[in-house]
Enzyme design. Structure first.
Site, PDB file in Angstrom:
ATOM      1  N   GLY A 153      -6.142  41.578  39.046  1.00 32.61           N
ATOM      2  CA  GLY A 153      -7.012  40.643  38.339  1.00 32.61           C
ATOM      3  C   GLY A 153      -8.016  41.318  37.428  1.00 32.61           C
ATOM      4  N   LYS A 193       0.670  51.448  39.158  1.00 33.16           N
ATOM      5  CA  LYS A 193       1.117  52.501  40.072  1.00 33.16           C
ATOM      6  C   LYS A 193       2.488  52.192  40.663  1.00 33.16           C
ATOM      7  CE  LYS A 193      -0.751  55.181  43.951  1.00 33.16           C
ATOM      8  NZ  LYS A 193      -1.904  55.266  44.881  1.00 33.16           N
ATOM      9  N   THR A 252      -4.802  41.847  44.259  1.00 29.53           N
ATOM     10  CA  THR A 252      -4.940  40.477  43.767  1.00 29.53           C
ATOM     11  C   THR A 252      -3.785  39.601  44.235  1.00 29.53           C
ATOM     12  OG1 THR A 252      -6.169  41.150  41.797  1.00 29.53           O
ATOM     13  CG2 THR A 252      -5.048  39.024  41.693  1.00 29.53           C
ATOM     14  N   GLU A 300     -15.409  28.971  52.947  1.00 24.65           N
ATOM     15  CA  GLU A 300     -15.087  30.170  53.714  1.00 24.65           C
ATOM     16  C   GLU A 300     -16.356  30.751  54.319  1.00 24.65           C
ATOM     17  OE1 GLU A 300     -11.095  31.687  51.348  1.00 24.65           O
ATOM     18  OE2 GLU A 300     -13.011  32.594  50.833  1.00 24.65           O
ATOM     19  N   HIS A 323     -11.554  42.657  57.531  1.00 19.52           N
ATOM     20  CA  HIS A 323     -11.263  41.224  57.604  1.00 19.52           C
ATOM     21  C   HIS A 323     -11.058  40.867  59.070  1.00 19.52           C
ATOM     22  CE1 HIS A 323      -9.524  37.306  56.970  1.00 19.52           C
ATOM     23  NE2 HIS A 323      -9.796  37.401  55.678  1.00 19.52           N
ATOM     24  N   ARG A 326     -18.049  37.871  57.337  1.00 14.33           N
ATOM     25  CA  ARG A 326     -16.941  38.630  57.894  1.00 14.33           C
ATOM     26  C   ARG A 326     -17.372  39.763  58.819  1.00 14.33           C
ATOM     27  NH1 ARG A 326     -12.995  39.006  52.563  1.00 14.33           N
ATOM     28  NH2 ARG A 326     -12.132  36.891  52.751  1.00 14.33           N
ATOM     29  N   HIS A 330     -10.182  45.970  54.996  1.00 13.13           N
ATOM     30  CA  HIS A 330      -9.853  44.980  53.969  1.00 13.13           C
ATOM     31  C   HIS A 330     -10.412  45.282  52.589  1.00 13.13           C
ATOM     32  CE1 HIS A 330      -8.573  41.123  52.459  1.00 13.13           C
ATOM     33  NE2 HIS A 330      -9.813  40.743  52.192  1.00 13.13           N
ATOM     34  N   ARG A 338     -19.037  42.261  51.642  1.00 13.19           N
ATOM     35  CA  ARG A 338     -18.622  41.315  50.610  1.00 13.19           C
ATOM     36  C   ARG A 338     -18.417  39.927  51.184  1.00 13.19           C
ATOM     37  NH1 ARG A 338     -13.881  39.091  49.030  1.00 13.19           N
ATOM     38  NH2 ARG A 338     -12.546  40.464  50.256  1.00 13.19           N
ATOM     39  N   LEU A 347     -12.537  38.363  43.715  1.00 10.74           N
ATOM     40  CA  LEU A 347     -11.781  37.948  42.527  1.00 10.74           C
ATOM     41  C   LEU A 347     -12.733  37.504  41.422  1.00 10.74           C
ATOM     42  CD1 LEU A 347      -8.733  36.011  44.033  1.00 10.74           C
ATOM     43  CD2 LEU A 347      -8.701  38.186  42.822  1.00 10.74           C
TER      44      LEU A 347
END
Length: 415
Positions: A21, A41, A49, A120, A243, A289, A350, A385, A391
């Site tokens: 992204g 790669k 993404t 979330e 995560h 998280r 994660h 995060r 994203l």
């Protein structure tokens, strides 16, 4: 030093390492008179993404506000986020959504044919736009298709970036400036030289450093390492996010169970059926998280168990199949019917919250060198995060880098 006659040398205006992204948002935001190279790669869609299940966080509902999204982000990041970066990113939510819609990404709609918003962990409001439970796939495949349609974008698959070419390394006078990079063509086993006045590192994080991770094999920290070797600052590399809910199954390799499942009411349970998250945080399963992952880890060690359970069986079968079609189908292949059975889950590495230090334009310490997405440290994430902010960061900073490159491009600066 004249490098124009080196064998296997390619000349571009902008070189972008990474096809997720972050890299593609930069490529598609630049004017079409720019000659652009995108290096992948592996295959174009083999990027973090593509594997993102949750969505993109953006303030779109009238009950939500920029201030609430900022506050939620700061709390999730343990107030170690940099306010300027948080503000820039959150305010870029609506333009980012518009960018994705313009390029044809098909998001899930509600009964009123408006973008469906889910919630979330860490978010106080429903603000996550998504494409069922496979948002990353929808975004990745769409942006890849748009990039393939552009005549000014040349794509190089299976090219591994090795090292940056900078003016100081070549003994040139003046400020240190990025001039391009070397990359290995895996198919021919030859090293190619890519030269350009602007280079962008958008090649993800470093979570493959861990044994158990949700990340694809390409996430080995190459961009961060290259920038560091060239003299760029890095920051917050100690903050690696786990995560909370990756599938624990011998036949499934690091399969992520989207946070949106907890956002839609799934419970975390111990083997005896107890909902344990209420003992750790009043937000229970919707705590950030880091809190949820630590709680799961604590219970696994306390009880000597291999995993905990994620339970959404109390929801209607049609609701589960509609909201989580990809998860339902994949887990059914593994013998788990999530409409009737709980899902065994464990935390897994994660996201790299730190990275290459950049400014509001994604510019690093070296002129002409940019870092975007998980490769970068913008200051947005702090110590942890918040879900679906990653994203969003890719698109906001991809577009800001494109604007900065356009403003600083000179037609006579070709290398």
């Amino acid at each position: 030093m004249d490098m124009s006659n080196f064998p296997l040398t390619h000349h571009f205006d902008v070189i972008i390492v990474g096809s997720g992204g972050a890299g593609l948002s930069l490529a598609l935001s630049l004017p079409e008179h720019f000659n652009i190279a995108v290096l992948a790669k592996s295959t174009l869609t083999d990027a973090s993404t593509y594997y993102a299940q949750g969505g993109v966080a953006a303030v779109l509902d009238e009950t939500d506000s920029i201030e609430q999204h900022i506050d939620d982000t700061m709390i999730a990041g343990v107030h170690l986020c940099e306010m300027d970066a948080v503000k820039q990113t959150v305010e870029g939510g609506k333009p980012s959504v518009d960018f994705l819609l313009k390029h044809g990404v098909q998001f899930t709609l509600d009964e009123q044919e408006q973008l469906h918003l889910t919630r979330e962990g860490g978010h106080s409001q429903r603000r996550i736009i998504h494409a069922a439970d496979a948002t990353g796939r929808a975004i990745s495949t769409t942006l890849v298709q748009r990039a393939q349609e552009k005549e000014n974008i040349t794509i190089f698959e299976n090219y591994i970036a090795i090292d940056l070419i900078c003016s100081q390394k070549l003994g040139l006078d003046g400020e240190n400036r990025a001039l391009g990079l070397y990359a290995l063509n895996e198919e021919s086993a030859q090293v190619h030289t890519f030269l350009a006045p602007f280079t962008a590192l958008a090649c993800g994080g470093a979570m493959k450093a861990y044994l158990y991770t949700s990340n694809p094999d390409i996430a080995t920290g190459d961009g961060i390492a290259m920038a560091y070797r060239a003299g760029c600052r890095v920051a917050n590399m100690e903050f690696n996010q786990f995560h909370p809910t990756c599938l624990y199954h011998p036949q499934a390799r690091s399969f992520l169970i989207t946070e949106a499942m907890r956002g839609e009411g799934a419970y975390l349970r111990l083997p005896d059926g107890e909902r344990f998250m209420l003992r750790f945080d009043e937000r229970a399963e919707l705590a950030p998280r880091d809190i949820v992952a630590r709680a799961i880890d604590y219970e696994i060690k306390r009880l000597g168990i291999r995993h905990v359970w994620l339970d959404i069986t109390h929801k209607d079968e049609s609701f589960i199949k509609e909201h989580f079609p990809t998860l339902y189908a994949r887990l059914l292949e593994l013998g788990i019917d999530i409409t009737k059975e709980m899902i065994p889950v464990v935390p897994a590495a994660h996201y790299t919250c730190g990275g290459v230090v950049v400014d509001e334009n994604s510019q690093t310490d070296i002129a002409g060198l940019y870092a975007i997405g998980e490769t970068s440290y913008t200051g947005l994430h702090g110590a942890n995060r918040m879900a679906s902010n990653s994203l969003l960061e890719c698109f906001v900073y991809g577009m800001s880098a494109a604007k900065h490159i356009q403003e600083n491009f000179k037609a006579d600066q070709a290398i």
